[in-house]
Design a protein around this motif. Structure first.
Motif, PDB file in Angstrom:
ATOM      1  N   SER A  13     -37.983  79.697 -39.011  1.00  0.00           N
ATOM      2  CA  SER A  13     -38.364  78.285 -39.053  1.00  0.00           C
ATOM      3  C   SER A  13     -39.079  77.886 -40.334  1.00  0.00           C
ATOM      4  O   SER A  13     -39.645  78.713 -41.045  1.00  0.00           O
ATOM      5  CB  SER A  13     -39.277  77.948 -37.867  1.00  0.00           C
ATOM      6  OG  SER A  13     -40.533  78.589 -38.020  1.00  0.00           O
ATOM      7  N   LEU A  14     -39.070  76.588 -40.565  1.00  0.00           N
ATOM      8  CA  LEU A  14     -39.814  75.950 -41.641  1.00  0.00           C
ATOM      9  C   LEU A  14     -40.157  74.563 -41.112  1.00  0.00           C
ATOM     10  O   LEU A  14     -39.277  73.883 -40.584  1.00  0.00           O
ATOM     11  CB  LEU A  14     -38.961  75.877 -42.902  1.00  0.00           C
ATOM     12  CG  LEU A  14     -39.661  75.563 -44.221  1.00  0.00           C
ATOM     13  CD1 LEU A  14     -38.878  76.140 -45.386  1.00  0.00           C
ATOM     14  CD2 LEU A  14     -39.892  74.098 -44.417  1.00  0.00           C
ATOM     15  N   GLY A  15     -41.405  74.165 -41.203  1.00  0.00           N
ATOM     16  CA  GLY A  15     -41.813  72.855 -40.711  1.00  0.00           C
ATOM     17  C   GLY A  15     -41.780  72.726 -39.205  1.00  0.00           C
ATOM     18  O   GLY A  15     -41.676  71.624 -38.672  1.00  0.00           O
ATOM     19  N   ASN A  16     -41.836  73.848 -38.502  1.00  0.00           N
ATOM     20  CA  ASN A  16     -41.697  73.914 -37.034  1.00  0.00           C
ATOM     21  C   ASN A  16     -40.295  73.537 -36.570  1.00  0.00           C
ATOM     22  O   ASN A  16     -40.091  73.208 -35.411  1.00  0.00           O
ATOM     23  CB  ASN A  16     -42.735  73.049 -36.304  1.00  0.00           C
ATOM     24  CG  ASN A  16     -44.080  73.721 -36.215  1.00  0.00           C
ATOM     25  OD1 ASN A  16     -44.210  74.919 -36.456  1.00  0.00           O
ATOM     26  ND2 ASN A  16     -45.094  72.950 -35.885  1.00  0.00           N
ATOM     27  N   VAL A  17     -39.323  73.578 -37.472  1.00  0.00           N
ATOM     28  CA  VAL A  17     -37.924  73.330 -37.137  1.00  0.00           C
ATOM     29  C   VAL A  17     -37.243  74.703 -37.082  1.00  0.00           C
ATOM     30  O   VAL A  17     -37.280  75.462 -38.045  1.00  0.00           O
ATOM     31  CB  VAL A  17     -37.244  72.422 -38.179  1.00  0.00           C
ATOM     32  CG1 VAL A  17     -35.764  72.257 -37.869  1.00  0.00           C
ATOM     33  CG2 VAL A  17     -37.949  71.067 -38.242  1.00  0.00           C
ATOM     34  N   LEU A  18     -36.640  75.006 -35.935  1.00  0.00           N
ATOM     35  CA  LEU A  18     -36.064  76.329 -35.701  1.00  0.00           C
ATOM     36  C   LEU A  18     -34.578  76.394 -36.037  1.00  0.00           C
ATOM     37  O   LEU A  18     -33.805  75.507 -35.625  1.00  0.00           O
ATOM     38  CB  LEU A  18     -36.239  76.728 -34.236  1.00  0.00           C
ATOM     39  CG  LEU A  18     -37.675  76.876 -33.750  1.00  0.00           C
ATOM     40  CD1 LEU A  18     -37.710  77.036 -32.234  1.00  0.00           C
ATOM     41  CD2 LEU A  18     -38.340  78.057 -34.424  1.00  0.00           C
ATOM     42  N   LEU A  19     -34.199  77.458 -36.755  1.00  0.00           N
ATOM     43  CA  LEU A  19     -32.768  77.708 -36.975  1.00  0.00           C
ATOM     44  C   LEU A  19     -32.109  77.925 -35.625  1.00  0.00           C
ATOM     45  O   LEU A  19     -32.693  78.522 -34.718  1.00  0.00           O
ATOM     46  CB  LEU A  19     -32.568  78.956 -37.841  1.00  0.00           C
ATOM     47  CG  LEU A  19     -33.092  78.914 -39.267  1.00  0.00           C
ATOM     48  CD1 LEU A  19     -32.742  80.216 -39.983  1.00  0.00           C
ATOM     49  CD2 LEU A  19     -32.569  77.731 -40.037  1.00  0.00           C
ATOM     50  N   GLY A  20     -30.889  77.443 -35.475  1.00  0.00           N
ATOM     51  CA  GLY A  20     -30.139  77.623 -34.238  1.00  0.00           C
ATOM     52  C   GLY A  20     -30.356  76.528 -33.212  1.00  0.00           C
ATOM     53  O   GLY A  20     -29.579  76.397 -32.270  1.00  0.00           O
ATOM     54  N   ASP A  21     -31.423  75.728 -33.371  1.00  0.00           N
ATOM     55  CA  ASP A  21     -31.643  74.595 -32.474  1.00  0.00           C
ATOM     56  C   ASP A  21     -30.644  73.485 -32.785  1.00  0.00           C
ATOM     57  O   ASP A  21     -30.071  73.434 -33.872  1.00  0.00           O
ATOM     58  CB  ASP A  21     -33.049  74.008 -32.666  1.00  0.00           C
ATOM     59  CG  ASP A  21     -34.126  74.698 -31.839  1.00  0.00           C
ATOM     60  OD1 ASP A  21     -33.807  75.615 -31.063  1.00  0.00           O
ATOM     61  OD2 ASP A  21     -35.306  74.303 -31.992  1.00  0.00           O
ATOM     62  N   SER A  22     -30.520  72.560 -31.862  1.00  0.00           N
ATOM     63  CA  SER A  22     -29.746  71.344 -32.108  1.00  0.00           C
ATOM     64  C   SER A  22     -30.641  70.343 -32.817  1.00  0.00           C
ATOM     65  O   SER A  22     -31.820  70.190 -32.470  1.00  0.00           O
ATOM     66  CB  SER A  22     -29.264  70.741 -30.788  1.00  0.00           C
ATOM     67  OG  SER A  22     -28.701  69.468 -31.023  1.00  0.00           O
ATOM     68  N   ILE A  23     -30.107  69.640 -33.792  1.00  0.00           N
ATOM     69  CA  ILE A  23     -30.864  68.602 -34.500  1.00  0.00           C
ATOM     70  C   ILE A  23     -31.334  67.533 -33.519  1.00  0.00           C
ATOM     71  O   ILE A  23     -32.362  66.881 -33.741  1.00  0.00           O
ATOM     72  CB  ILE A  23     -30.034  67.984 -35.658  1.00  0.00           C
ATOM     73  CG1 ILE A  23     -30.892  67.042 -36.523  1.00  0.00           C
ATOM     74  CG2 ILE A  23     -28.817  67.252 -35.126  1.00  0.00           C
ATOM     75  CD1 ILE A  23     -31.955  67.692 -37.316  1.00  0.00           C
ATOM     76  N   ASP A  24     -30.630  67.396 -32.393  1.00  0.00           N
ATOM     77  CA  ASP A  24     -30.989  66.390 -31.393  1.00  0.00           C
ATOM     78  C   ASP A  24     -32.434  66.541 -30.909  1.00  0.00           C
ATOM     79  O   ASP A  24     -33.074  65.553 -30.552  1.00  0.00           O
ATOM     80  CB  ASP A  24     -30.038  66.456 -30.189  1.00  0.00           C
ATOM     81  CG  ASP A  24     -28.606  66.126 -30.557  1.00  0.00           C
ATOM     82  OD1 ASP A  24     -28.385  65.515 -31.627  1.00  0.00           O
ATOM     83  OD2 ASP A  24     -27.696  66.504 -29.797  1.00  0.00           O
ATOM     84  N   LEU A  25     -32.948  67.756 -30.906  1.00  0.00           N
ATOM     85  CA  LEU A  25     -34.323  68.004 -30.468  1.00  0.00           C
ATOM     86  C   LEU A  25     -35.365  67.381 -31.396  1.00  0.00           C
ATOM     87  O   LEU A  25     -36.509  67.184 -31.004  1.00  0.00           O
ATOM     88  CB  LEU A  25     -34.594  69.512 -30.367  1.00  0.00           C
ATOM     89  CG  LEU A  25     -33.753  70.294 -29.376  1.00  0.00           C
ATOM     90  CD1 LEU A  25     -34.001  71.789 -29.531  1.00  0.00           C
ATOM     91  CD2 LEU A  25     -34.061  69.830 -27.962  1.00  0.00           C
TER      92      LEU A  25
END
Length: 157
Positions: A13-25
């Motif tokens: 992650s970077l910026g609390n954004v996780l790889l593999g998640d949907s951008i919708d989150l």
């Protein structure tokens, strides 16, 4: 929730954004709280896959997704305040990076640090195209972009 101070975590992650998640989150958060610009681009041949880049706050955070909205890369620029292992950050100079790492290598216009293929520093133009060795990169050059992704396919190239 996006955080411009969060730790940079290789492969994760970077910026609390996780790889593999949907951008919708993350869409409600980023569109309600930040300036967002979306660009579409194609990966180089032979792949030619389409990607979408969500640039948040003029590139402070950049989220890259596939066409089915899966996050494959998260980057930041020098305005981002978080660090990798509390020692590396966007805006670091080449000299500082060299002093704070054991092994640097140039692959595909990026710098890989200490054989960690889950994080890379982008080399700015023209060095992304012309630098074949570390000696060709000026010591005072600022490395203003970091990306968290999975570059494990680059190992042994």
């Amino acid at each position: 929730m996006v955080d411009f101070n969060a730790d940079i975590v290789s492969f994760i992650s970077l910026g609390n954004v996780l790889l593999g998640d949907s951008i919708d989150l993350y869409l409600e958060d980023i569109f309600n709280n930040y300036t967002v610009e979306i660009k579409e681009y194609s990966l180089p041949a032979p792949s030619s896959e389409i990607r979408y880049a969500y640039s948040i706050q003029n590139g402070t955070l950049i989220i890259v997704t596939t066409t089915d909205d899966i996050i494959v890369s998260v980057g930041c620029n020098e305005k981002y305040a978080g660090k990798y292992k509390n020692r590396l950050y966007a805006g670091i100079t080449m000299q500082e990076l060299s002093q704070r790492s054991k092994d640097l290598r140039i692959l595909n216009g990026a710098l890989i640090v200490d054989q960690d293929y889950g994080l890379s520093f982008s080399l700015p133009p023209p060095y992304d195209e012309i630098a074949d060795s570390l000696g060709q990169i000026p010591h005072d050059l600022s490395l203003n972009e970091i990306y968290v992704c999975d570059h494990s396919g680059w190992i042994n190239k």
